[in-house]
Design a protein around this motif. Structure first.
Motif, PDB file in Angstrom:
ATOM      1  N   HIS A  78       0.836  -1.202   0.000  1.00 59.29           N
ATOM      2  CA  HIS A  78       0.000   0.000   0.000  1.00 59.29           C
ATOM      3  C   HIS A  78       0.875   1.258   0.000  1.00 59.29           C
ATOM      4  CE1 HIS A  78      -3.388  -2.603   0.604  1.00 59.29           C
ATOM      5  NE2 HIS A  78      -2.870  -3.079   1.723  1.00 59.29           N
ATOM      6  N   GLN A  79       1.890   1.254  -0.878  1.00 68.78           N
ATOM      7  CA  GLN A  79       2.789   2.388  -0.997  1.00 68.78           C
ATOM      8  C   GLN A  79       2.506   3.129  -2.304  1.00 68.78           C
ATOM      9  OE1 GLN A  79       5.056   3.051   1.519  1.00 68.78           O
ATOM     10  NE2 GLN A  79       4.125   1.296   2.567  1.00 68.78           N
ATOM     11  N   ARG A  80       2.827   4.423  -2.283  1.00 70.48           N
ATOM     12  CA  ARG A  80       2.782   5.188  -3.528  1.00 70.48           C
ATOM     13  C   ARG A  80       4.031   4.881  -4.343  1.00 70.48           C
ATOM     14  NH1 ARG A  80      -0.187   9.888  -3.990  1.00 70.48           N
ATOM     15  NH2 ARG A  80       1.579  10.959  -4.939  1.00 70.48           N
ATOM     16  N   PRO A  81       3.948   4.977  -5.675  1.00 71.74           N
ATOM     17  CA  PRO A  81       5.167   4.802  -6.489  1.00 71.74           C
ATOM     18  C   PRO A  81       6.262   5.764  -6.036  1.00 71.74           C
ATOM     19  CG  PRO A  81       3.226   4.781  -7.891  1.00 71.74           C
ATOM     20  CD  PRO A  81       2.743   5.153  -6.511  1.00 71.74           C
ATOM     21  N   LYS A  82       7.463   5.229  -5.833  1.00 74.81           N
ATOM     22  CA  LYS A  82       8.558   6.063  -5.339  1.00 74.81           C
ATOM     23  C   LYS A  82       9.881   5.396  -5.641  1.00 74.81           C
ATOM     24  CE  LYS A  82       8.371   4.034  -0.668  1.00 74.81           C
ATOM     25  NZ  LYS A  82       8.241   4.317   0.780  1.00 74.81           N
ATOM     26  N   LEU A  83      10.956   6.162  -5.461  1.00 73.09           N
ATOM     27  CA  LEU A  83      12.317   5.671  -5.649  1.00 73.09           C
ATOM     28  C   LEU A  83      13.154   6.185  -4.491  1.00 73.09           C
ATOM     29  CD1 LEU A  83      14.430   4.241  -7.474  1.00 73.09           C
ATOM     30  CD2 LEU A  83      14.840   6.491  -8.528  1.00 73.09           C
ATOM     31  N   GLU A  84      13.797   5.270  -3.771  1.00 72.26           N
ATOM     32  CA  GLU A  84      14.618   5.637  -2.628  1.00 72.26           C
ATOM     33  C   GLU A  84      15.972   4.958  -2.735  1.00 72.26           C
ATOM     34  OE1 GLU A  84      12.275   4.408   0.701  1.00 72.26           O
ATOM     35  OE2 GLU A  84      11.015   6.217   0.676  1.00 72.26           O
ATOM     36  N   ARG A  85      16.986   5.607  -2.186  1.00 78.12           N
ATOM     37  CA  ARG A  85      18.339   5.073  -2.227  1.00 78.12           C
ATOM     38  C   ARG A  85      18.827   4.839  -0.803  1.00 78.12           C
ATOM     39  NH1 ARG A  85      22.149   8.606  -5.756  1.00 78.12           N
ATOM     40  NH2 ARG A  85      21.586  10.110  -4.131  1.00 78.12           N
ATOM     41  N   TYR A  86      19.254   3.611  -0.550  1.00 78.37           N
ATOM     42  CA  TYR A  86      19.803   3.249   0.750  1.00 78.37           C
ATOM     43  C   TYR A  86      21.221   2.717   0.530  1.00 78.37           C
ATOM     44  CZ  TYR A  86      14.938   3.401   2.345  1.00 78.37           C
ATOM     45  OH  TYR A  86      13.649   3.791   2.632  1.00 78.37           O
ATOM     46  N   ASP A  87      22.226   3.519   0.872  1.00 74.36           N
ATOM     47  CA  ASP A  87      23.624   3.127   0.679  1.00 74.36           C
ATOM     48  C   ASP A  87      23.836   2.712  -0.777  1.00 74.36           C
ATOM     49  OD1 ASP A  87      24.108   3.634   3.374  1.00 74.36           O
ATOM     50  OD2 ASP A  87      23.528   1.598   3.957  1.00 74.36           O
ATOM     51  N   ASN A  88      24.117   1.419  -1.006  1.00 73.81           N
ATOM     52  CA  ASN A  88      24.383   0.950  -2.373  1.00 73.81           C
ATOM     53  C   ASN A  88      23.202   0.180  -2.959  1.00 73.81           C
ATOM     54  OD1 ASN A  88      27.050   1.967  -2.360  1.00 73.81           O
ATOM     55  ND2 ASN A  88      27.748   0.151  -1.221  1.00 73.81           N
ATOM     56  N   THR A  89      22.014   0.459  -2.432  1.00 73.89           N
ATOM     57  CA  THR A  89      20.818  -0.245  -2.884  1.00 73.89           C
ATOM     58  C   THR A  89      19.738   0.747  -3.271  1.00 73.89           C
ATOM     59  OG1 THR A  89      21.299  -2.075  -1.370  1.00 73.89           O
ATOM     60  CG2 THR A  89      19.074  -1.960  -2.254  1.00 73.89           C
ATOM     61  N   LEU A  90      19.053   0.451  -4.365  1.00 72.50           N
ATOM     62  CA  LEU A  90      17.882   1.222  -4.771  1.00 72.50           C
ATOM     63  C   LEU A  90      16.631   0.462  -4.369  1.00 72.50           C
ATOM     64  CD1 LEU A  90      18.473   2.646  -8.371  1.00 72.50           C
ATOM     65  CD2 LEU A  90      18.369   3.904  -6.232  1.00 72.50           C
ATOM     66  N   PHE A  91      15.611   1.209  -3.967  1.00 68.53           N
ATOM     67  CA  PHE A  91      14.310   0.617  -3.657  1.00 68.53           C
ATOM     68  C   PHE A  91      13.261   1.391  -4.451  1.00 68.53           C
ATOM     69  CE2 PHE A  91      10.437   0.617  -0.887  1.00 68.53           C
ATOM     70  CZ  PHE A  91      10.104  -0.714  -1.094  1.00 68.53           C
ATOM     71  N   MET A  92      12.553   0.687  -5.333  1.00 66.97           N
ATOM     72  CA  MET A  92      11.561   1.320  -6.202  1.00 66.97           C
ATOM     73  C   MET A  92      10.216   0.622  -6.043  1.00 66.97           C
ATOM     74  SD  MET A  92      11.807   2.165 -10.275  1.00 66.97           S
ATOM     75  CE  MET A  92      10.618   3.292 -11.039  1.00 66.97           C
TER      76      MET A  92
END
Length: 360
Positions: A98-112
């Protein structure tokens, strides 16, 4: 899906590429849809657990792991998160959805996060209860892995995986090619759904403006709500795609960024169409309400006309029912036929007047 160019130079060749190791078969869990190891654009044979897969890739120093999960709970995903070093906040989002479309960066990992949609086929848009069904795909992207977490029964990625495996040149690019293919697949579904919704809106528009049609405003509101569901999936995705196309992270090679721009162009097309749908449905709601008001006015005129016609005999009968002894024509032989004739003539005259003025 657009094809990627040959990008074999992005990754070096493994010294033991000639004889890939075959692990002992490991049964997949219910929440693990598939786990594959890809080296030089080719999937290694055998069944892999996520720990064996990542060990194999890092031992070779080449290739990547793609593991697909379907609606895992916190306990099920924790082992995968520990193996690949996924951030706990992103893991929490992936589990609860139940998340909105987004792009986040955590250290050396992307979360989309991408919202998926599916058109629900109905016999007619004016009898539908649901038009758009939504789901979610979460993608964790690292240097040597891709973890996809799906929510919903319609958001399968088996076709995407097969298409990539049939074209090793795409897979040579690495995990970025998988992320691009998933985004392209999702946006292509948006285009397909908008085509179906456009057909439904055209059909509903024809019904609204057809003579004596009975389209309920409730059905238009339902369509408007489903378009809003599609809008929630489409609109927020524009910023993440633009970031990927503009070099938001080195995990996306320069050669792949232009393809994300192409996906962004398609998303822009979908966004414009969805905005037009919303405006058109608002117009149809106004037209339907105006049509209902016009119908109510027509009904009121008919009721008023019949009341006027019925008032003639009511008035005459009321006058002659007052029981006075001395009233005109009460003792006349032709009094009753004359009164009946006057009533009929007056009612017929009023009826013809109202018919001529289209009140009846």
């Amino acid at each position: 899906m657009r094809s990627l160019p040959s990008l074999g130079g992005l990754r070096g060749r493994s010294s033991d590429r000639g004889r890939p190791s075959v692990p002992i078969p490991v049964p997949l869990s219910a929440y693990v849809v598939d786990c594959g190891v890809y080296v030089e654009g080719t999937r290694l044979t055998g069944h892999w657990s996520h720990t064996d897969a990542v060990d194999e890739v890092r031992k070779r120093g080449d290739g990547f792991v793609w593991i697909g999960l379907h609606e895992p709970d916190e306990e099920q995903i924790q082992g995968v998160a520990d193996t690949f070093g996924l951030h706990e906040l992103a893991v929490e989002d992936a589990v609860h959805a139940h998340q909105r479309p987004k792009l986040e960066r955590y250290d050396n990992t992307l979360f989309m996060v991408l919202k998926t949609v599916r058109y629900v086929q109905n016999a007619s848009p004016d009898t539908a209860n649901e038009i758009v069904e939504s789901g979610e795909i979460m993608v964790f992207l690292g240097r040597d892995f891709v973890v996809t977490v799906r929510h919903g029964n319609h958001s399968g990625l088996a076709a995407v995986r097969r298409e990539l495996e049939d074209d090793p040149e795409k897979l040579r690019v690495g995990p970025a090619a998988v992320l691009y293919s998933i985004a392209d697949h999702v946006v292509d579904n948006y285009l397909e759904v908008t085509d179906h919704i456009e057909d439904d809106i055209d059909q509903m528009e024809a019904l609204v403006f057809a003579p004596r049609s009975r389209v309920s405003a409730d059905q238009i509101y339902l369509m408007k709500r489903e378009v809003l569901e599609l809008r929630r999936a489409v609109m927020p995705l524009a910023v993440p795609l633009r970031r990927l196309a503009e070099g938001y992270t080195p995990l996306i090679p320069e050669q792949v960024r232009s393809y994300f721009r192409d996906v962004d162009d398609h998303l822009t097309e979908v966004s414009e169409r969805v905005m037009n749908f919303d405006e058109l449905l608002t117009t149809l709601v106004d037209a339907t309400l105006a049509k209902i008001t016009l119908q109510q006015n027509s009904d009121m005129r008919k009721i008023s006309a019949w009341v006027a016609i019925i008032s003639v005999p009511t008035m005459v009968v009321g006058v002659y029912g007052m029981n006075f002894d001395y009233m005109p024509e009460t003792h006349w032989k032709y009094g009753y036929p004359m009164v009946i004739t006057v009533i009929l003539v007056a009612c017929l005259t009023l009826y013809r007047i109202f018919r001529r003025n289209r009140w009846l």
